[in-house]
Design a protein around this motif. Structure first.
Motif, PDB file in Angstrom:
ATOM      1  N   ASP A  89       4.827  -8.547 -31.753  1.00  0.00           N
ATOM      2  CA  ASP A  89       4.740  -9.801 -30.999  1.00  0.00           C
ATOM      3  C   ASP A  89       5.640 -10.901 -31.554  1.00  0.00           C
ATOM      4  OD1 ASP A  89       2.763  -8.679 -29.372  1.00  0.00           O
ATOM      5  OD2 ASP A  89       1.194  -9.191 -30.822  1.00  0.00           O
TER       6      ASP A  89
ATOM      7  N   LYS B  21      13.074 -17.878 -22.623  1.00  0.00           N
ATOM      8  CA  LYS B  21      12.761 -17.772 -21.201  1.00  0.00           C
ATOM      9  C   LYS B  21      12.096 -19.028 -20.647  1.00  0.00           C
ATOM     10  CE  LYS B  21      10.504 -14.790 -17.794  1.00  0.00           C
ATOM     11  NZ  LYS B  21       9.628 -13.612 -17.579  1.00  0.00           N
TER      12      LYS B  21
ATOM     13  N   GLY C 122       5.749 -15.780 -29.092  1.00  0.00           N
ATOM     14  CA  GLY C 122       5.456 -16.399 -27.798  1.00  0.00           C
ATOM     15  C   GLY C 122       6.254 -15.718 -26.690  1.00  0.00           C
ATOM     16  N   ARG C 123       5.796 -15.841 -25.451  1.00  0.00           N
ATOM     17  CA  ARG C 123       6.419 -15.161 -24.316  1.00  0.00           C
ATOM     18  C   ARG C 123       7.830 -15.660 -24.028  1.00  0.00           C
ATOM     19  NH1 ARG C 123       5.615 -10.752 -21.530  1.00  0.00           N
ATOM     20  NH2 ARG C 123       6.093 -11.824 -19.584  1.00  0.00           N
TER      21      ARG C 123
ATOM     22  N   LYS D  17       6.510 -25.393 -24.516  1.00  0.00           N
ATOM     23  CA  LYS D  17       6.958 -24.673 -23.336  1.00  0.00           C
ATOM     24  C   LYS D  17       8.435 -24.937 -23.074  1.00  0.00           C
ATOM     25  CE  LYS D  17       5.362 -23.779 -18.597  1.00  0.00           C
ATOM     26  NZ  LYS D  17       4.388 -24.198 -17.555  1.00  0.00           N
TER      27      LYS D  17
ATOM     28  N   LYS E 239      13.334  -8.331 -25.441  1.00  0.00           N
ATOM     29  CA  LYS E 239      13.684  -8.673 -24.062  1.00  0.00           C
ATOM     30  C   LYS E 239      13.803  -7.413 -23.199  1.00  0.00           C
ATOM     31  CE  LYS E 239      14.161 -13.089 -24.984  1.00  0.00           C
ATOM     32  NZ  LYS E 239      13.285 -14.114 -24.379  1.00  0.00           N
TER      33      LYS E 239
ATOM     34  N   GLU F 201       9.233 -10.833 -24.680  1.00  0.00           N
ATOM     35  CA  GLU F 201       8.777 -10.538 -23.319  1.00  0.00           C
ATOM     36  C   GLU F 201       8.290  -9.107 -23.136  1.00  0.00           C
ATOM     37  OE1 GLU F 201      11.515 -11.976 -20.235  1.00  0.00           O
ATOM     38  OE2 GLU F 201      12.635 -12.989 -21.843  1.00  0.00           O
ATOM     39  N   ASN F 202       8.421  -8.283 -24.171  1.00  0.00           N
ATOM     40  CA  ASN F 202       8.104  -6.862 -23.998  1.00  0.00           C
ATOM     41  C   ASN F 202       6.990  -6.373 -24.916  1.00  0.00           C
ATOM     42  OD1 ASN F 202       9.358  -6.830 -26.465  1.00  0.00           O
ATOM     43  ND2 ASN F 202      10.881  -5.284 -25.947  1.00  0.00           N
ATOM     44  N   SER F 203       6.073  -7.255 -25.301  1.00  0.00           N
ATOM     45  CA  SER F 203       4.997  -6.853 -26.221  1.00  0.00           C
ATOM     46  C   SER F 203       4.125  -5.753 -25.617  1.00  0.00           C
ATOM     47  CB  SER F 203       4.146  -8.063 -26.610  1.00  0.00           C
ATOM     48  OG  SER F 203       3.654  -8.733 -25.469  1.00  0.00           O
TER      49      SER F 203
ATOM     50  N   GLU G  76       7.930 -20.230 -20.204  1.00  0.00           N
ATOM     51  CA  GLU G  76       7.080 -19.583 -21.199  1.00  0.00           C
ATOM     52  C   GLU G  76       7.090 -20.392 -22.501  1.00  0.00           C
ATOM     53  OE1 GLU G  76       5.175 -17.244 -20.475  1.00  0.00           O
ATOM     54  OE2 GLU G  76       6.014 -16.265 -18.694  1.00  0.00           O
TER      55      GLU G  76
END
Length: 352
Positions: free
Chosen positions: A349, A255, A335-336, A300, A98, A340-342, A258
């Motif tokens: 990831d 999040k 997943g995003r 999602k 994050k 969130e910081n890949s 996402e």
């Protein structure tokens, strides 16, 4: 007598003073040789000198016991070598994967004044698994600087970012009357998705401060557990697997807007869409789907949680090619919505 000053009152007192060192130089007797006493209330100021015996003196406050006066004990000096102690003030829990995760406060405590040297630097370095997002600041409200000053950048920041792991500040003026106590706060970091554990800042530089201090504990945004893992056969379709439980570390960890993604290894695909159900909390999910040739099941996050939530993933059915090696089938969680910081940590990831 040259060390005595009559600030106001009986000015003749200074000439009548006698000083006698006794008890192996541990006691100092101050008396009025006339034995007449002062003629009026008097303010006498004494500037005295002590010699520490290095083999016996303990570092810290030098206290003097005073007889015939109040208070009966005074701190008159601090003894020790130049040095700076690094102390934790508070720690924070931060989430891996994050952005903008706030770290705790820490302090630099001088042993004696001037321990942090003018025109030299203080360097703060994060471990490889973390990067600076926002540089920390001096907490001036909770610090006791006693003349210590740091250079400012654009009249605002004390610390300059040298690279992703390192920030640096420069001492402009040393402390004078007392040792400084500097509280540093407000830094924000981002941590690689697959890391958990303590974040320790390494303190270095030429100003005299060194050591390590814990400022944060890193947790995965979701913890993952498996129940009922099954035996599956290569070359077979539609085989039942175990169930997954995903538990948020804290509210809002996943999040909004996402996807949560579950990725299978090469040669293994989902035979059908698994069931994603929120079993605790108020997380809101969309309808799940399969993507990337059915190797990834995703869902999602329609609304983030306001209390930590739990997701159960069931009805997992797998199809295996004949090329899958024997051994455990490990599913990756990412997943995003989770990571969130890949972009900051290429190849990092997944959290589990």
């Amino acid at each position: 007598k040259e060390y005595a000053t009559v600030v106001w009152g009986d000015e003749a007192l200074k000439e009548r003073l006698e000083f006698e060192v006794k008890n192996d130089a541990r006691d100092l007797k101050i008396s009025d040789k006339s034995e007449q006493g002062t003629k009026e209330a008097t303010f006498l100021k004494l500037q005295l000198y002590v010699l520490p015996i290095e083999t016996e003196a303990e570092a810290g406050d030098v206290k003097v016991s005073v007889s015939g006066a109040s208070p009966s004990e005074l701190v008159v000096a601090r003894y020790g070598d130049y040095g700076v102690n690094v102390k934790s003030v508070s720690t924070e829990t931060v989430l891996a994967g994050k952005p903008n995760q706030k770290i705790g406060k820490f302090a630099l405590e001088e042993v004696i004044p001037g321990s942090l040297v003018k025109d030299r630097t203080i360097v703060l370095t994060l471990p490889d698994q973390a990067k600076w997002v926002e540089v920390p600041k001096i907490d001036e409200d909770n610090s006791k600087l006693h003349g210590l000053q740091f250079s400012k950048i654009n009249d605002k920041e004390f610390f300059a970012k040298i690279n992703d792991q390192t920030v640096r500040a420069k001492v402009d003026a040393q402390s004078v009357t007392d040792p400084a106590y500097v509280v540093i706060k407000g830094g924000k970091i981002t941590v690689a998705a697959d890391f958990s554990g303590d974040i320790e800042l390494a303190i270095s530089g030429s100003a005299g401060a060194s050591g390590k201090v814990k400022v944060a504990e890193v947790k995965a945004p979701v913890s993952v557990s498996v129940s009922g893992a099954t035996q599956v056969i290569i070359g077979e379709q539609n085989q039942a697997a175990g169930e997954l439980t995903l538990t948020e570390a804290k509210k809002g960890a996943l999040k909004r807007g996402e996807y949560i993604e579950l990725k299978l290894p090469a040669g293994v695909t989902f035979a059908s869409v698994p069931t994603f159900a929120v079993t605790e909390g108020n997380l809101n999910l969309s309808t799940a789907e399969l993507v990337y040739d059915d190797s990834v099941a995703r869902v999602k996050v329609e609304a983030s949680s306001t209390v930590p939530s739990t997701i159960k993933v069931s009805n997992i059915k797998l199809t295996l090619t004949r090329n899958v090696p024997e051994g455990d089938i490990q599913l990756k969680v990412g997943g995003r919505a989770v990571v969130e910081n890949s972009a900051d940590f290429p190849g990092k990831d997944f959290v589990a």
